[in-house]
Every structure is written in structure tokens, then in C-alpha cells.
Design a protein around this motif. Structure first.
Motif, PDB file in Angstrom:
ATOM      1  N   CYS A 146       0.866  -1.175   0.000  1.00 39.09           N
ATOM      2  CA  CYS A 146       0.000   0.000   0.000  1.00 39.09           C
ATOM      3  C   CYS A 146       0.902   1.223   0.000  1.00 39.09           C
ATOM      4  CB  CYS A 146      -0.921   0.016   1.218  1.00 39.09           C
ATOM      5  SG  CYS A 146      -2.119   1.366   1.138  1.00 39.09           S
TER       6      CYS A 146
ATOM      7  N   CYS B  62      -4.614   3.048  10.275  1.00 40.05           N
ATOM      8  CA  CYS B  62      -4.623   1.762   9.554  1.00 40.05           C
ATOM      9  C   CYS B  62      -4.623   0.588  10.544  1.00 40.05           C
ATOM     10  CB  CYS B  62      -3.385   1.673   8.653  1.00 40.05           C
ATOM     11  SG  CYS B  62      -3.307   0.125   7.731  1.00 40.05           S
TER      12      CYS B  62
ATOM     13  N   SER C 127      -8.487   2.199  -2.081  1.00 43.64           N
ATOM     14  CA  SER C 127      -8.547   3.643  -1.820  1.00 43.64           C
ATOM     15  C   SER C 127      -8.745   4.414  -3.118  1.00 43.64           C
ATOM     16  CB  SER C 127      -7.241   4.111  -1.175  1.00 43.64           C
ATOM     17  OG  SER C 127      -6.199   4.127  -2.141  1.00 43.64           O
TER      18      SER C 127
ATOM     19  N   LEU D   6      -0.424   4.324   0.702  1.00 43.63           N
ATOM     20  CA  LEU D   6      -0.943   5.253   1.699  1.00 43.63           C
ATOM     21  C   LEU D   6      -0.384   4.862   3.075  1.00 43.63           C
ATOM     22  CD1 LEU D   6      -2.798   5.856  -0.702  1.00 43.63           C
ATOM     23  CD2 LEU D   6      -4.707   6.033   0.891  1.00 43.63           C
ATOM     24  N   ARG D   7      -0.481   5.799   4.007  1.00 43.26           N
ATOM     25  CA  ARG D   7      -0.034   5.517   5.377  1.00 43.26           C
ATOM     26  C   ARG D   7      -1.080   6.075   6.332  1.00 43.26           C
ATOM     27  NH1 ARG D   7       2.356   2.414   3.067  1.00 43.26           N
ATOM     28  NH2 ARG D   7       4.602   2.165   2.791  1.00 43.26           N
ATOM     29  N   CYS D   8      -2.271   5.492   6.275  1.00 49.22           N
ATOM     30  CA  CYS D   8      -3.363   6.018   7.091  1.00 49.22           C
ATOM     31  C   CYS D   8      -2.987   5.928   8.566  1.00 49.22           C
ATOM     32  CB  CYS D   8      -4.641   5.240   6.812  1.00 49.22           C
ATOM     33  SG  CYS D   8      -5.153   5.355   5.088  1.00 49.22           S
TER      34      CYS D   8
ATOM     35  N   THR E 177       0.423  -4.924   6.151  1.00 49.08           N
ATOM     36  CA  THR E 177       0.164  -5.127   4.716  1.00 49.08           C
ATOM     37  C   THR E 177       0.794  -4.026   3.868  1.00 49.08           C
ATOM     38  OG1 THR E 177      -1.922  -3.877   4.733  1.00 49.08           O
ATOM     39  CG2 THR E 177      -2.066  -6.244   5.189  1.00 49.08           C
ATOM     40  N   TRP E 178       1.491  -3.088   4.461  1.00 44.32           N
ATOM     41  CA  TRP E 178       2.033  -1.961   3.689  1.00 44.32           C
ATOM     42  C   TRP E 178       3.144  -2.401   2.731  1.00 44.32           C
ATOM     43  CZ3 TRP E 178       2.933   2.149   8.125  1.00 44.32           C
ATOM     44  CH2 TRP E 178       1.688   2.641   8.542  1.00 44.32           C
TER      45      TRP E 178
ATOM     46  N   GLY F 136      -6.609  -5.452   1.272  1.00 42.45           N
ATOM     47  CA  GLY F 136      -5.177  -5.374   1.575  1.00 42.45           C
ATOM     48  C   GLY F 136      -4.929  -4.661   2.880  1.00 42.45           C
ATOM     49  N   GLY F 137      -3.858  -3.871   2.738  1.00 44.18           N
ATOM     50  CA  GLY F 137      -3.103  -3.445   1.574  1.00 44.18           C
ATOM     51  C   GLY F 137      -3.997  -2.838   0.483  1.00 44.18           C
TER      52      GLY F 137
ATOM     53  N   LYS G 233     -11.723   8.552   2.333  1.00 41.29           N
ATOM     54  CA  LYS G 233     -11.344   8.791   3.731  1.00 41.29           C
ATOM     55  C   LYS G 233     -11.622  10.217   4.171  1.00 41.29           C
ATOM     56  CE  LYS G 233      -8.087   5.204   2.721  1.00 41.29           C
ATOM     57  NZ  LYS G 233      -8.358   4.146   3.695  1.00 41.29           N
TER      58      LYS G 233
HETATM   59  S1  SF4 Z   1      -4.106  -0.587   3.979  1.00 44.34           S
HETATM   60 FE1  SF4 Z   1      -5.925   0.760   3.822  1.00 44.34          FE
HETATM   61  S2  SF4 Z   1      -6.097   1.776   5.823  1.00 44.34           S
HETATM   62 FE2  SF4 Z   1      -4.006   0.874   5.676  1.00 44.34          FE
HETATM   63  S3  SF4 Z   1      -2.716   2.536   4.886  1.00 44.34           S
HETATM   64 FE3  SF4 Z   1      -3.416   1.368   3.122  1.00 44.34          FE
HETATM   65  S4  SF4 Z   1      -5.301   2.430   2.433  1.00 44.34           S
HETATM   66 FE4  SF4 Z   1      -4.864   3.121   4.519  1.00 44.34          FE
END
Ligand code: SF4
Length: 276
Positions: A63, A70, A140, A65-67, A75-76, A111-112, A163
Motif C-alpha cells: 500500500c 490503519c 482507496s 498510503l499511510r493512514c 500489509t504496507w 489489503g493493503g 477517507k
Molecule cells: S491498507 Fe488501507 S487503511 Fe491501511 S494505509 Fe493502506 S489504504 Fe490506509
């Protein structure tokens, strides 16, 4: 080159790290690969929350993104996943196909972010269609331009996480830009692709009334959006941040109160959305 591992059944809340230390960086994986192999966190066999009916949910790694909230930071990175073949996934899925069909379900890739390994997930979705299964991804939308129309044709449903409607809030919560998600939502709307919009309600981060209204007004005219699902923040992923020695900013964030959840649901409803 990673070595093939076992495709692990389990749970999205299982912590899995360091399973493929020589995997490439997820930001460098591109569509050109033929998708025969990929990196997977785990799969669940009986989810009722990730699309219609009873579903197998495949959690793929990677992934961008770094929510800050999360639930699955493990899963990043591709290096934390297990390297498997699409054929392994489809053979396993085939064993559940009749049961899933009889339970009006299918497969959801989550995911991810499924679009990080777009060729791999496309191959799995196409294989699932050949098994006669209903298909969905949870995304996302940030990497939407990576998906060609044939990828979208293999999808019966998109679970699209929006989001925030505010670019600054989106950036501060995810570390990325909002714009690609909105453009992907518009592309799905133009195609009439069935979509469920998911909104994670995080007190103090995404609960501002103007933020909620912005999403509601954006989504309400989209006839392809069957549902808006309000997902209350929870702390089930907090232990992963600690175990991975990540800086978790939500230690003191409460779960939303029933009153807050009702307020947000009513905002979506007032804008004309089907919401739950
Ligand atoms: S897995 Fe989903 S919640 Fe987690 S950082 Fe990625 S988009 Fe955001």
C-alpha cells in the motif's frame, strides 16, 4: 527473488511480518509484470462484511498510503507478505467456489491495496470469474489510473474507501493526495460500476461535519453507488503498530459514540445516500 511460500488462511488481525525479505519495494512494482506471482498477507474464508453474501477475502500486500488509523500496517510492504502464485490462490479458491455460490457470495481482494499488484490481482479476478464467482476489490482508488478497462470488466463491485473530502485532511490522514480517489470514483460512476463507498469514522480526524457533508454531496448523485458504509474506528490494529515499532498517533483516539455514528449516518441520508 522470493521463494514460493504457503498461502495462509487466517484473519486480517493476525500480525505477519518479514516473510519475504528480498521482495521489491511496493512503490516500484508496476503493471508490466505478468501477474503470475505476488505477495499476500492472508485470506479469510467466511466474511460477511466485504461485499454481498459470504466471501473469501484475500488480503494482498503493498500500500502506498499511510493512514494514521490503519488496522493492518503489516500489509504496507511486499516484504512482509508471503510470495505465492496466482495459480495457488485460484486452486484454493476453487475449493470454496460451490459453497460461495450457494451462499450468494464470492471473492473480495483487499489489503493493503489491490492496485499495487494490479497484474497479479487482475489475474486472480479473471480466474475467479471463470469459476463463476462474484468479484470485488476494496481500494482507496489512489492508483486508479493503473487499472485498464479490462480490469474493471472483471469486477462486479468496488468497495471504495473515501477517507475525507478535504484535500488537507486527506493528506494529513493518509500521507497522499485526495484527487486520484475522486477521479476514480467519477470513472466508476461513468461506467455504472456497482460501488459501495466506505467511510472510516475516526473521532478527531474525519468526523468534522463539513468533511462528512463533502463526501455525502460528492457521492449522492452517483447512481452506481449502492451503499455508503460508515465504519467506526476501532483499536484492534493498535498492537501491530506497537509490535512493528511504528509511531501510532491514535493511542488516545476513542471509538465513535453511538450519537456520533447516528449523526454521520443522518448526514449521508440527508444528502440522499443509501447508508448503513
Ligand atoms: S491498507 Fe488501507 S487503511 Fe491501511 S494505509 Fe493502506 S489504504 Fe490506509
Amino acid at each position: 527473488m522470493s521463494h514460493l511460500g504457503n498461502l495462509e488462511p487466517g484473519n486480517r488481525h493476525d500480525l505477519r511480518v518479514g516473510l519475504s525479505p528480498d521482495a521489491p519495494d511496493e512503490s516500484k512494482v508496476r503493471d508490466e509484470a505478468d501477474g503470475a506471482f505476488g505477495y499476500v498477507h492472508s485470506y479469510e474464508t467466511a466474511s460477511r462484511y466485504d461485499g454481498p453474501g459470504v466471501r473469501v477475502v484475500l488480503f494482498v500486500s503493498g500500500c502506498l498510503l499511510r493512514c494514521s488509523y490503519c488496522h493492518n500496517p503489516d500489509t504496507w510492504h511486499l516484504k512482509d507478505g508471503t510470495y505465492v502464485s496466482a495459480q495457488q490462490v485460484l486452486e484454493r479458491l476453487g475449493g470454496f467456489a460451490n459453497a460461495l455460490k450457494s451462499l450468494s457470495g464470492g471473492i473480495t481482494i483487499s489489503g493493503g491495496e489491490p492496485m499495487v499488484q494490479a497484474a497479479f490481482t487482475k489475474r486472480i479476478l479473471a480466474g475467479a470469474k471463470q469459476l463463476g464467482l462474484h468479484t470485488a476489490i476494496e481500494t482507496s482508488g489512489y492508483l486508479g489510473p493503473r487499472l485498464d478497462d479490462s480490469y474493471l470488466a472483471a469486477l462486479d463491485l468496488v468497495l471504495l474507501d473515501i477517507k475525507s473530502s478535504n484535500p488537507e485532511t486527506y493528506r494529513s490522514v493518509t500521507g497522499r493526495e485526495l484527487e486520484p480517489t475522486l477521479r476514480f470514483a467519477e470513472r466508476l460512476a461513468a461506467l455504472g460500476k456497482p460501488t459501495w463507498v466506505r467511510f472510516t469514522l475516526v473521532p478527531g480526524f474525519t468526523d468534522d461535519p463539513a468533511n462528512v457533508d463533502g463526501i455525502a454531496r460528492f457521492v449522492a448523485p452517483m447512481k452506481n453507488v449502492e451503499w455508503v458504509e460508515v465504519q467506526p474506528f476501532h483499536q484492534l490494529g493498535a498492537f501491530k503498530w506497537k509490535a512493528m515499532k511504528l509511531d501510532y498517533k491514535n493511542v488516545d483516539t476513542p471509538t465513535p459514540t453511538p450519537d456520533l455514528i447516528i449523526r454521520v449516518i443522518e448526514q449521508f441520508r440527508a444528502a440522499g445516500c443509501n447508508v448503513r
